[in-house]
Write a protein that holds these residues in place. Structure first.
Motif, PDB file in Angstrom:
ATOM      1  N   MET A  22      -0.847  11.052  10.027  1.00  0.00           N
ATOM      2  CA  MET A  22      -1.736   9.846   9.405  1.00  0.00           C
ATOM      3  C   MET A  22      -1.508   9.780   8.150  1.00  0.00           C
ATOM      4  SD  MET A  22      -5.837   9.295   9.368  1.00  0.00           S
ATOM      5  CE  MET A  22      -6.043   9.333  11.229  1.00  0.00           C
ATOM      6  N   GLN A  23      -1.213   8.442   7.695  1.00  0.00           N
ATOM      7  CA  GLN A  23      -1.177   8.051   6.390  1.00  0.00           C
ATOM      8  C   GLN A  23      -2.016   6.741   6.022  1.00  0.00           C
ATOM      9  OE1 GLN A  23       0.275   9.155   3.493  1.00  0.00           O
ATOM     10  NE2 GLN A  23       0.908  11.190   4.632  1.00  0.00           N
ATOM     11  N   VAL A  24      -2.855   6.611   4.932  1.00  0.00           N
ATOM     12  CA  VAL A  24      -3.656   5.540   4.962  1.00  0.00           C
ATOM     13  C   VAL A  24      -3.532   5.333   3.340  1.00  0.00           C
ATOM     14  CG1 VAL A  24      -5.439   6.140   6.432  1.00  0.00           C
ATOM     15  CG2 VAL A  24      -5.736   7.118   4.192  1.00  0.00           C
ATOM     16  N   GLY A  25      -3.572   3.833   3.125  1.00  0.00           N
ATOM     17  CA  GLY A  25      -3.232   3.513   1.710  1.00  0.00           C
ATOM     18  C   GLY A  25      -4.670   2.182   1.826  1.00  0.00           C
ATOM     19  N   MET A  48      -3.314   1.806   7.787  1.00  0.00           N
ATOM     20  CA  MET A  48      -3.174   2.933   8.430  1.00  0.00           C
ATOM     21  C   MET A  48      -1.816   3.108   8.959  1.00  0.00           C
ATOM     22  SD  MET A  48      -5.273   4.844  11.446  1.00  0.00           S
ATOM     23  CE  MET A  48      -6.774   4.827  10.712  1.00  0.00           C
ATOM     24  N   VAL A  49      -0.921   4.198   8.873  1.00  0.00           N
ATOM     25  CA  VAL A  49       0.200   4.130   9.422  1.00  0.00           C
ATOM     26  C   VAL A  49       0.302   5.533  10.132  1.00  0.00           C
ATOM     27  CG1 VAL A  49       2.816   4.041   9.488  1.00  0.00           C
ATOM     28  CG2 VAL A  49       1.398   2.712   7.836  1.00  0.00           C
ATOM     29  N   LEU A  50       0.199   5.610  11.438  1.00  0.00           N
ATOM     30  CA  LEU A  50       0.531   6.796  12.507  1.00  0.00           C
ATOM     31  C   LEU A  50       1.736   7.001  12.845  1.00  0.00           C
ATOM     32  CD1 LEU A  50      -3.145   6.098  14.203  1.00  0.00           C
ATOM     33  CD2 LEU A  50      -2.767   7.325  12.006  1.00  0.00           C
ATOM     34  N   THR A  51       2.056   8.318  13.171  1.00  0.00           N
ATOM     35  CA  THR A  51       3.102   8.673  14.221  1.00  0.00           C
ATOM     36  C   THR A  51       2.297   9.177  15.301  1.00  0.00           C
ATOM     37  OG1 THR A  51       3.635  10.839  13.049  1.00  0.00           O
ATOM     38  CG2 THR A  51       4.934   9.014  12.428  1.00  0.00           C
ATOM     39  N   LEU A  52       2.719   8.915  16.407  1.00  0.00           N
ATOM     40  CA  LEU A  52       2.064   9.527  17.700  1.00  0.00           C
ATOM     41  C   LEU A  52       3.136  10.127  18.628  1.00  0.00           C
ATOM     42  CD1 LEU A  52       0.689   5.982  18.545  1.00  0.00           C
ATOM     43  CD2 LEU A  52      -0.456   7.976  17.311  1.00  0.00           C
ATOM     44  N   ASP A  53       2.422  11.011  19.494  1.00  0.00           N
ATOM     45  CA  ASP A  53       3.182  12.025  20.319  1.00  0.00           C
ATOM     46  C   ASP A  53       3.812  11.277  21.545  1.00  0.00           C
ATOM     47  OD1 ASP A  53       2.598  13.905  18.527  1.00  0.00           O
ATOM     48  OD2 ASP A  53       0.998  14.841  19.880  1.00  0.00           O
ATOM     49  N   LYS A  54       3.160   9.798  21.746  1.00  0.00           N
ATOM     50  CA  LYS A  54       3.459   9.009  22.939  1.00  0.00           C
ATOM     51  C   LYS A  54       3.450   7.826  22.551  1.00  0.00           C
ATOM     52  CE  LYS A  54      -0.357   9.104  25.991  1.00  0.00           C
ATOM     53  NZ  LYS A  54      -1.057   9.669  27.355  1.00  0.00           N
ATOM     54  N   GLU A  55       4.027   6.835  23.332  1.00  0.00           N
ATOM     55  CA  GLU A  55       4.047   5.440  23.189  1.00  0.00           C
ATOM     56  C   GLU A  55       2.521   5.139  23.207  1.00  0.00           C
ATOM     57  OE1 GLU A  55       5.935   1.371  24.944  1.00  0.00           O
ATOM     58  OE2 GLU A  55       6.609   3.183  25.692  1.00  0.00           O
ATOM     59  N   ILE A  56       2.022   4.113  22.624  1.00  0.00           N
ATOM     60  CA  ILE A  56       0.706   3.671  22.715  1.00  0.00           C
ATOM     61  C   ILE A  56       0.628   2.442  23.681  1.00  0.00           C
ATOM     62  CG2 ILE A  56       0.863   2.367  20.560  1.00  0.00           C
ATOM     63  CD1 ILE A  56      -2.068   2.587  20.151  1.00  0.00           C
ATOM     64  N   PRO A  57      -0.181   2.571  24.597  1.00  0.00           N
ATOM     65  CA  PRO A  57      -0.033   1.415  25.872  1.00  0.00           C
ATOM     66  C   PRO A  57      -0.775   0.157  25.147  1.00  0.00           C
ATOM     67  CG  PRO A  57      -0.819   3.346  26.652  1.00  0.00           C
ATOM     68  CD  PRO A  57      -0.751   3.490  25.212  1.00  0.00           C
ATOM     69  N   LYS A  58       0.018  -0.868  25.604  1.00  0.00           N
ATOM     70  CA  LYS A  58      -0.506  -2.460  25.076  1.00  0.00           C
ATOM     71  C   LYS A  58      -1.777  -2.758  25.184  1.00  0.00           C
ATOM     72  CE  LYS A  58       4.043  -4.424  25.799  1.00  0.00           C
ATOM     73  NZ  LYS A  58       4.934  -5.379  26.203  1.00  0.00           N
ATOM     74  N   ASP A  59      -2.449  -2.288  26.214  1.00  0.00           N
ATOM     75  CA  ASP A  59      -3.945  -2.343  26.285  1.00  0.00           C
ATOM     76  C   ASP A  59      -4.766  -1.638  25.372  1.00  0.00           C
ATOM     77  OD1 ASP A  59      -3.307  -0.080  27.607  1.00  0.00           O
ATOM     78  OD2 ASP A  59      -4.466  -0.191  29.316  1.00  0.00           O
ATOM     79  N   VAL A  60      -4.115  -0.361  25.060  1.00  0.00           N
ATOM     80  CA  VAL A  60      -4.987   0.430  24.113  1.00  0.00           C
ATOM     81  C   VAL A  60      -5.290  -0.333  22.611  1.00  0.00           C
ATOM     82  CG1 VAL A  60      -5.009   2.550  22.761  1.00  0.00           C
ATOM     83  CG2 VAL A  60      -4.500   2.446  25.257  1.00  0.00           C
ATOM     84  N   ILE A  61      -3.760  -1.048  22.231  1.00  0.00           N
ATOM     85  CA  ILE A  61      -3.707  -1.648  21.086  1.00  0.00           C
ATOM     86  C   ILE A  61      -4.744  -2.942  21.122  1.00  0.00           C
ATOM     87  CG2 ILE A  61      -2.113  -3.252  19.650  1.00  0.00           C
ATOM     88  CD1 ILE A  61       0.382  -1.495  20.719  1.00  0.00           C
ATOM     89  N   TYR A 114       1.183  -1.322   0.149  1.00  0.00           N
ATOM     90  CA  TYR A 114       0.100   0.035  -0.029  1.00  0.00           C
ATOM     91  C   TYR A 114       0.863   1.203   0.025  1.00  0.00           C
ATOM     92  CZ  TYR A 114      -3.584  -3.358   1.554  1.00  0.00           C
ATOM     93  OH  TYR A 114      -4.569  -4.410   1.807  1.00  0.00           O
ATOM     94  N   TRP A 115       0.576   2.276  -0.676  1.00  0.00           N
ATOM     95  CA  TRP A 115       1.273   3.347  -0.748  1.00  0.00           C
ATOM     96  C   TRP A 115       1.032   4.343   0.180  1.00  0.00           C
ATOM     97  CZ3 TRP A 115       5.417   4.625  -3.993  1.00  0.00           C
ATOM     98  CH2 TRP A 115       5.550   3.786  -5.242  1.00  0.00           C
ATOM     99  N   VAL A 116       1.817   4.568   1.161  1.00  0.00           N
ATOM    100  CA  VAL A 116       1.964   5.436   2.038  1.00  0.00           C
ATOM    101  C   VAL A 116       3.148   6.456   2.051  1.00  0.00           C
ATOM    102  CG1 VAL A 116       0.677   3.908   3.722  1.00  0.00           C
ATOM    103  CG2 VAL A 116       3.151   4.008   3.730  1.00  0.00           C
TER     104      VAL A 116
END
Length: 524
Positions: free
Chosen positions: A481-484, A494-507, A442-444
């Motif tokens: 945010m980039q989507v393809g 969807m490929v995102l860059t985030l301002d902080k680490e995403i917790p495992k429970d949120v994933i 997918y193009w991103v």
């Protein structure tokens, strides 16, 4: 050959070195003196005191080798040494037995309550009933990280009649069987082990990888030891587990803050053994470190290849300048695909396209991809020189291909990771900075750095919104945010860059959303 000993090392190493080189010992040399005289030497041995900065290395016109009598090389500018064509070596094996023996000492101290019994007797008490211990015989050892040190601990525990199981994402099944170790997942190790020992590096992936959730999985009689890096164990969670008898005990040689604060709550407890980061501190280890680095310089003087080279193989300056912009990209691509693929990697395929494909020797880039792919999961740092060997030992096959068509770019690099159950690919280039242009076809267009997140989902109305809402609920802000997608209404990424680490429970919560079939957090 003229060699400078800039920091104190064992005399045996110096004696050996004198057989092939003129040796100058100046263990009080100042940075200014070193900068003025470094051009006189062909080799230098340091420990942690002497700092070999980029400015000093630039003046080292005759230096061929930098030897660190120890493991860490934070005091050496590896990039500057590589660009200058100077090999950097260390002595990683010198501490393996030493740390393993200290680990065994902590295990025995916990099992038999040696440290608190010693304290009690010295206070004039005789409290035999309070110090009832447990045998190691017929107990299960759980190892997190089966590198040099982990395997040494297993060997010693086997002598005590213990069984062993291990979690190591890159250890081949056949190697584990030869060691007499059951290779399994982390949760199984935590649930079934009587003694758990940690031997992994501190990375974003491993930081606090043993926390409240992991302690809840352990037996209430389990003991845990950490002689690797402070921060792998969440010390707040450890205190909670110890004070509430969720586990039997713990032993630490490393800490999140060193030295620990004098008011640390861990100091209040009797079911924990604490030592001041001395697992690698023995006379034998210091002697062996000196001998190992001396032997490396001796090998070089005799025209042989040193074994523990930490930077890249020598390449001519012109080729280095052509490839240098892509080295960071290659490491990022390797780390990206290794964190994103499901299961243990069996194969890595690298395809170079465009102008890069016309360069004869791309071995440096291939090794750098491998370095990025395996480093997040190993306790010993992997470098561009030993990356291929490490991959082979871990049962990972490497293939390299070339194509003319770079799809409109000067050069493209595609990296494909294959496991028994999954295939994941990323394709990138260097446009003023490293960029990933394609993920799984997918193009991103994303910059591979920091906190990242990938979601695979069905391209139906509301899917993107639900993911964004879930992140917002947990105060995780999206930077880019980039989507393809392959087709309207089909599958998308969807490929995102985030301002902080995403917790495992949120994933896990995102993974459970309708139309989402995979969610992955990455740290680059």
């Amino acid at each position: 050959m003229k060699v400078l000993i800039a920091d104190a090392i064992n005399e045996k190493g110096i004696e050996n070195l004198k057989e092939v080189a003129e040796v100058v010992v100046n263990t009080s040399i100042t940075p200014e003196e070193l900068a003025d005289t470094i051009h006189e030497y062909n080799g230098i041995i340091v420990r942690s005191r002497t700092k070999l900065t980029a400015d000093i290395i630039k003046k080292a016109d005759n230096l061929q080798i930098i030897a660190r009598a120890g493991v860490g090389v934070d005091n050496i500018d590896l990039d500057a040494a590589t660009e200058k064509g100077i090999m950097v070596v260390n002595s990683p094996e010198s501490t393996s037995v030493t740390v393993a023996e200290h680990t065994m000492g902590l295990i025995l101290s916990m099992a038999r309550k040696i440290s608190i019994a010693d304290k009690s007797v010295k206070e004039g008490k005789w409290e035999k009933k309070q110090f009832m211990g447990v045998e190691l015989r017929n107990k299960t050892l759980g190892v997190i990280g089966m590198g040099r040190i982990g395997s040494q601990v297993v060997n010693r525990c086997k002598a005590f009649g213990m069984d062993a199981m291990a979690y190591d994402p890159y250890l081949p099944e056949e190697v584990a069987k030869q060691m007499g170790v059951d290779l399994t997942d982390l949760d199984t190790v935590l649930k079934n082990s009587d003694f758990i020992t940690i031997h992994v590096p501190l990375t974003p992936e491993t930081k606090h990888s043993v926390s409240y959730e992991q302690f809840d999985l352990m037996k209430d009689t389990a003991y845990i030891v950490n002689c690797s890096r402070g921060g792998v164990i969440d010390e707040e969670a450890l205190y909670d587990a110890l004070v509430n008898d969720k586990i039997g005990g713990a032993a630490l040689d490393v800490y999140e803050e060193e030295p620990p604060a004098t008011d640390s709550k861990l100091f209040e407890l009797d079911n924990i053994v604490l030592t001041p980061h001395i697992a690698a501190s023995t006379k034998e280890a210091q002697r062996d470190a000196a001998i190992i680095v001396a032997d490396e310089i001796i090998d070089l003087a005799k025209g042989n290849n040193p074994k523990n080279v930490l930077n890249m193989p020598r390449i001519d300056k012109t080729t280095y300048q052509e490839l240098a912009p892509y080295m960071g990209l290659c490491e990022k691509l390797g780390s990206f695909i290794s964190q994103a693929v499901n299961g243990k990697i069996k194969e890595i395929e690298i395809v170079y396209s465009g102008e890069l494909a016309e360069i004869d020797n791309l071995e440096i880039l291939t090794r750098t991809v491998i370095q990025g792919a395996v480093n997040p999961f190993l306790s010993s740092p992997v470098n561009a020189v030993n990356a291929a060997l490490v991959a082979k030992e871990r049962g990972i096959s490497i293939t390299e291909g070339r194509k003319d068509n770079a799809k409109g770019y000067e050069s493209l690099i595609k990296v494909i990771a294959k496991s028994e159950t999954d295939t994941f690919s990323a394709e990138g280039t260097h446009l003023h900075e490293a960029r990933i242009l394609k993920v799984n076809g997918y193009w991103v267009d994303v910059i591979p750095e920091g906190h990242m997140f990938i979601a695979k989902y069905e391209d139906v109305p509301g899917s993107i919104g639900k993911i964004g809402t879930k992140l917002g609920e947990h105060n995780v802000n999206i930077g880019i945010m980039q989507v393809g997608r392959d087709e309207k209404g089909g599958r998308a990424i969807m490929v995102l860059t985030l301002d902080k680490e995403i917790p495992k429970d949120v994933i896990k919560e995102i993974q459970a959303l309708d139309n989402v079939y995979e969610a992955i957090g990455l740290e680059l």
